[in-house]
Design a protein around this motif. Structure first.
Motif, PDB file in Angstrom:
ATOM      1  N   LYS A 131     -20.040 -26.489  15.212  1.00 31.83           N
ATOM      2  CA  LYS A 131     -19.941 -26.899  14.043  1.00 31.83           C
ATOM      3  C   LYS A 131     -19.803 -26.017  12.914  1.00 31.83           C
ATOM      4  O   LYS A 131     -19.931 -24.847  13.089  1.00 31.83           O
ATOM      5  N   THR A 132     -19.078 -26.537  11.911  1.00 32.50           N
ATOM      6  CA  THR A 132     -18.784 -25.664  10.917  1.00 32.50           C
ATOM      7  C   THR A 132     -18.862 -26.330   9.424  1.00 32.50           C
ATOM      8  O   THR A 132     -19.217 -27.479   9.348  1.00 32.50           O
ATOM      9  N   THR A 133     -18.988 -25.505   8.208  1.00 37.35           N
ATOM     10  CA  THR A 133     -18.925 -25.972   6.928  1.00 37.35           C
ATOM     11  C   THR A 133     -17.491 -25.818   6.376  1.00 37.35           C
ATOM     12  O   THR A 133     -17.312 -26.590   5.237  1.00 37.35           O
ATOM     13  N   GLU A 134     -16.682 -25.235   7.114  1.00 38.84           N
ATOM     14  CA  GLU A 134     -15.243 -25.320   6.762  1.00 38.84           C
ATOM     15  C   GLU A 134     -14.703 -26.581   6.780  1.00 38.84           C
ATOM     16  O   GLU A 134     -14.635 -27.174   7.764  1.00 38.84           O
ATOM     17  N   ARG A 135     -13.761 -26.953   5.762  1.00 37.06           N
ATOM     18  CA  ARG A 135     -12.942 -28.206   5.823  1.00 37.06           C
ATOM     19  C   ARG A 135     -11.470 -27.857   5.687  1.00 37.06           C
ATOM     20  O   ARG A 135     -10.946 -26.718   5.414  1.00 37.06           O
ATOM     21  N   GLU A 213     -12.097 -32.958  11.773  1.00 40.07           N
ATOM     22  CA  GLU A 213     -12.959 -33.520  10.816  1.00 40.07           C
ATOM     23  C   GLU A 213     -13.124 -34.900  11.389  1.00 40.07           C
ATOM     24  O   GLU A 213     -12.066 -35.741  11.166  1.00 40.07           O
ATOM     25  N   GLU A 248     -18.411 -35.146   9.726  1.00 39.95           N
ATOM     26  CA  GLU A 248     -18.517 -34.095  10.968  1.00 39.95           C
ATOM     27  C   GLU A 248     -17.654 -33.099  10.932  1.00 39.95           C
ATOM     28  O   GLU A 248     -16.500 -33.709  11.357  1.00 39.95           O
ATOM     29  N   CYS A 249     -17.815 -31.764  10.507  1.00 44.49           N
ATOM     30  CA  CYS A 249     -16.635 -30.932  10.767  1.00 44.49           C
ATOM     31  C   CYS A 249     -16.946 -30.117  11.828  1.00 44.49           C
ATOM     32  O   CYS A 249     -18.054 -29.398  12.155  1.00 44.49           O
TER      33      CYS A 249
END
Length: 268
Positions: A131-135, A213, A248-249
């Motif tokens: 999982k990541t917060t990077e977009r 994503e 969800e990224c």
């Protein structure tokens, strides 16, 4: 629905250590569809099912990701009728004049809704998903870059007994510095709802990961009634009006290739 002049095609495009393979084949034969339905424990499958269509992105070292119809169908709920459960009133009203509501079939999601995001491939080396917060930088993707390769492949489509459409397709574009892929599931149940599940995949040359994503957008038809009806049939246009329900990224971390070294042979 298929033109008579249809020819199967397979295209390979290589860039750096990657190869994109796009295979388009004939619609699946009914006996194969029946066998698959039994395997997947589903009473029926989409009327246009392209079981041999595939889009694959593969590294020289064997690992990668691919998109195919059968794995997409494996993510369909074969136990309950989602629309009937979630939207019972609209569902019954939209079917008041048809026999569909009187049919007693084993419940399953006849809209073929799938949250499929691709199939990881590879033997010894595999991509790791975290999982990541990077977009994905969508602004960067708007820059006009030369498109070296583009392909779009339909995986399945069904007209839901003339009550709408359910379809999933995947398209990719490869630029000199990156590639971008969109897998889109589009569902319209007339009088009930419109839903879009999108999987976007982005890779920049030289990076040690891809970004993926997944989004779900969905609105009731009653919420969209002020829009021109023409938009209902155009996923690209209607998407911006649907309510975002889920994002969800993920980071798809690429395995580090082990350099091949010539080891001295062990003497037994």
């Amino acid at each position: 629905m298929m033109s008579h002049g249809f020819k199967s095609s397979k295209k390979d495009f290589t860039f750096g250590p990657w190869t994109v393979t796009a295979s388009k084949n004939h619609i699946m034969k009914s006996k194969d569809i029946e066998r698959l339905g039994e395997e997947l424990n589903m009473p029926s499958l989409p009327e246009m099912l392209f079981g041999d269509n595939v889009l694959r992105i593969q590294h020289l070292d064997g690992y990668g990701i691919e998109f195919n119809a059968i794995d997409a169908l494996k993510r369909v709920n074969n136990m309950e009728d989602y629309v009937k459960v979630a939207w019972a009133q609209e569902w019954l009203e939209s079917r008041a004049d048809s026999d569909v509501s009187k049919e007693v079939v084993r419940p399953f999601d006849w809209t073929y809704t799938t949250d499929y995001r691709g199939t990881l491939i590879g033997e010894s080396l595999q991509i790791k998903v975290t999982k990541t917060t990077e977009r994905i930088n969508m602004e960067k993707l708007k820059a006009r870059e030369h498109i070296m390769f583009f392909e779009e492949i339909l995986l399945f489509e069904d007209e839901l007994h003339d009550h709408g459409v359910s379809m999933i397709s995947v398209k990719i574009r490869v630029m000199p510095t990156s590639f971008f892929l969109l897998l889109r599931f589009f569902l319209r149940v007339d009088g009930v709802l419109i839903r879009i599940n999108d999987t976007r995949l982005y890779y920049e040359n030289g990076s040690d990961h891809m970004l993926r994503e997944f989004t779900t957008r969905e609105s009731r038809m009653s919420e969209l009634k002020n829009l021109p009806v023409a938009l209902y049939t155009d996923p690209n246009e209607i998407a911006q009006y649907l309510t975002l329900k889920l994002t969800e990224c993920e980071k798809l971390e690429l395995p580090v290739s082990q350099p091949q070294t010539d080891l001295p042979e062990t003497i037994h």
